[in-house]
Design a protein around this motif. Structure first.
Motif, PDB file in Angstrom:
ATOM      1  N   UNK A  56       3.088  -4.510   3.221  1.00 30.86           N
ATOM      2  CA  UNK A  56       4.071  -3.425   3.107  1.00 30.86           C
ATOM      3  C   UNK A  56       3.317  -2.103   2.969  1.00 30.86           C
ATOM      4  N   UNK A  57       3.762  -1.085   3.693  1.00 26.43           N
ATOM      5  CA  UNK A  57       3.153   0.243   3.613  1.00 26.43           C
ATOM      6  C   UNK A  57       4.265   1.282   3.538  1.00 26.43           C
ATOM      7  N   UNK A  58       4.124   2.230   2.620  1.00 25.59           N
ATOM      8  CA  UNK A  58       5.151   3.263   2.538  1.00 25.59           C
ATOM      9  C   UNK A  58       4.834   4.305   1.493  1.00 25.59           C
ATOM     10  N   UNK A  59       5.846   5.161   1.225  1.00 22.43           N
ATOM     11  CA  UNK A  59       5.679   6.248   0.261  1.00 22.43           C
ATOM     12  C   UNK A  59       6.773   6.134  -0.806  1.00 22.43           C
ATOM     13  N   UNK A  60       7.489   7.246  -1.020  1.00 20.96           N
ATOM     14  CA  UNK A  60       8.500   7.296  -2.091  1.00 20.96           C
ATOM     15  C   UNK A  60       9.606   6.259  -1.905  1.00 20.96           C
ATOM     16  N   UNK A  61       9.912   5.922  -0.629  1.00 16.04           N
ATOM     17  CA  UNK A  61      11.006   4.958  -0.386  1.00 16.04           C
ATOM     18  C   UNK A  61      10.686   3.595  -0.994  1.00 16.04           C
ATOM     19  N   UNK A  79       0.840  -1.201   0.000  1.00 13.69           N
ATOM     20  CA  UNK A  79       0.000   0.000   0.000  1.00 13.69           C
ATOM     21  C   UNK A  79       0.878   1.255   0.000  1.00 13.69           C
ATOM     22  N   UNK A  80       0.597   2.137  -0.959  1.00 10.54           N
ATOM     23  CA  UNK A  80       1.216   3.465  -0.962  1.00 10.54           C
ATOM     24  C   UNK A  80       0.252   4.415  -0.262  1.00 10.54           C
ATOM     25  N   UNK A  81       0.639   4.856   0.925  1.00  3.64           N
ATOM     26  CA  UNK A  81      -0.209   5.773   1.696  1.00  3.64           C
ATOM     27  C   UNK A  81       0.663   6.494   2.713  1.00  3.64           C
ATOM     28  N   UNK A  82       0.123   7.587   3.258  1.00  6.66           N
ATOM     29  CA  UNK A  82       0.874   8.325   4.281  1.00  6.66           C
ATOM     30  C   UNK A  82      -0.047   8.716   5.430  1.00  6.66           C
ATOM     31  N   UNK A  87      -3.724   7.240   6.838  1.00  5.80           N
ATOM     32  CA  UNK A  87      -4.068   6.173   5.876  1.00  5.80           C
ATOM     33  C   UNK A  87      -3.017   5.061   5.908  1.00  5.80           C
ATOM     34  N   UNK A  88      -1.762   5.430   6.147  1.00  6.56           N
ATOM     35  CA  UNK A  88      -0.701   4.418   6.280  1.00  6.56           C
ATOM     36  C   UNK A  88      -0.951   3.565   7.520  1.00  6.56           C
ATOM     37  N   UNK A  89      -1.350   4.232   8.606  1.00  9.99           N
ATOM     38  CA  UNK A  89      -1.648   3.515   9.846  1.00  9.99           C
ATOM     39  C   UNK A  89      -2.841   2.579   9.648  1.00  9.99           C
ATOM     40  N   UNK A  90      -3.871   3.090   8.956  1.00  6.77           N
ATOM     41  CA  UNK A  90      -5.076   2.292   8.667  1.00  6.77           C
ATOM     42  C   UNK A  90      -4.703   1.040   7.855  1.00  6.77           C
ATOM     43  N   UNK A 112      -1.348   9.650  -3.527  1.00  3.25           N
ATOM     44  CA  UNK A 112      -0.023   9.041  -3.738  1.00  3.25           C
ATOM     45  C   UNK A 112       0.221   8.693  -5.211  1.00  3.25           C
ATOM     46  N   UNK A 113      -0.749   8.974  -6.080  1.00  2.00           N
ATOM     47  CA  UNK A 113      -0.607   8.565  -7.483  1.00  2.00           C
ATOM     48  C   UNK A 113       0.508   9.317  -8.216  1.00  2.00           C
ATOM     49  N   UNK A 114       0.897  10.489  -7.691  1.00  2.00           N
ATOM     50  CA  UNK A 114       2.048  11.190  -8.272  1.00  2.00           C
ATOM     51  C   UNK A 114       3.322  10.363  -8.134  1.00  2.00           C
ATOM     52  N   UNK A 115       3.468   9.724  -6.978  1.00  2.37           N
ATOM     53  CA  UNK A 115       4.624   8.849  -6.721  1.00  2.37           C
ATOM     54  C   UNK A 115       4.480   7.547  -7.511  1.00  2.37           C
ATOM     55  N   UNK A 116       3.293   6.956  -7.442  1.00  9.11           N
ATOM     56  CA  UNK A 116       3.055   5.648  -8.073  1.00  9.11           C
ATOM     57  C   UNK A 116       3.113   5.754  -9.603  1.00  9.11           C
ATOM     58  N   UNK A 117       2.657   6.901 -10.117  1.00  9.77           N
ATOM     59  CA  UNK A 117       2.655   7.108 -11.576  1.00  9.77           C
ATOM     60  C   UNK A 117       4.014   6.893 -12.219  1.00  9.77           C
TER      61      UNK A 117
END
Length: 232
Positions: A94-99, A77-80, A83-86, A121-126
């Motif tokens: 796995x949960x995270x962002x740009x890393x 899951x890409x979330x921050x 929402x990351x905690x959820x 988070x779609x800017x990162x995922x894109x």
């Protein structure tokens, strides 16, 4: 054509290639041909009378199979923030962002089966489109994998949600369970996926929609279904 093993050739003898089987009969026949010494996956291959080159004839979506897929699904899951905690509390692997995006790009890391992303988070995922797209892992709103309701998305996927989509030859390939499920559970799962595909028929589709439906186990021969009964 590669030479088939003795088990496969024996199985072929028990299947009538010219016959269109009723669903339950097809599943029973398929189970007798699944002779590998592991729990074979059962797949449905659905050829549709549409043209996937046209945007208005695309067929894709997702459905939760009543009995799941029999497979443990690893969810990324890409979330921050909240929402990351959820996502963590809902059982994401796995949960995270740009890393995480960097790990996928730089280390060719693919220890996951499904990717969910919150819309922000779609800017990162894109940026991962080129690597996730060909593997069918790119999050998509139509399949419910781009959403702020990450807990629901994770629960559905862990419960046996499968995504279906046309390939370039206008065929949908989708897992419907394992050999160990037995006849009734496989019949239920196949009915669920076929109902979803029939309901997803594009308005632009002309002529016969279900061209052919074949089920097969990992190592077994394909068995064709009577599509007219599936449309009832």
């Amino acid at each position: 054509m590669p030479k088939r093993g003795k088990k496969y050739q024996d199985s072929m003898k028990s299947i009538d290639k010219l016959k269109l089987y009723d669903l339950e009969e097809a599943v029973e026949a398929m189970l007798t041909t699944a002779k590998a010494n592991f729990d074979e996956t059962v797949e449905a291959h659905v050829k549709l009378g549409v043209d996937s080159r046209h945007a208005d004839q695309q067929v894709r979506g997702a459905v939760v199979l009543p009995h799941g897929t029999g497979k443990t699904v690893r969810v990324l899951v890409f979330a921050k923030g909240d929402k990351a905690k959820e996502a963590e509390e809902a059982g994401a692997d796995y949960v995270g962002e740009a890393e995480l995006a960097d790990k996928i790009q730089k280390e060719n890391w693919f220890e996951f089966d499904v990717v969910i992303a919150t819309p922000d988070m779609m800017g990162v995922v894109g940026r991962l489109g080129r690597v996730l797209g060909p593997k069918g892992l790119m999050p998509n709103p139509k399949s419910g994998t781009v959403t702020f309701d990450v807990a629901k998305a994770i629960q559905e996927i862990k419960a046996g949600k499968v995504e279906y989509r046309l390939d370039k030859t206008n065929i949908i390939h989708v897992p419907v369970g394992k050999k160990s499920f037995g006849t009734q559970k496989l019949v239920d799962n196949i009915k669920a996926i076929m109902d979803a595909i029939v309901k997803a028929k594009p308005a632009a589709a002309k002529g016969k929609y279900l061209k052919s439906v074949t089920i097969a186990s990992t190592m077994g021969p394909g068995i064709k279904l009577n599509t007219t009964k599936l449309m009832d």
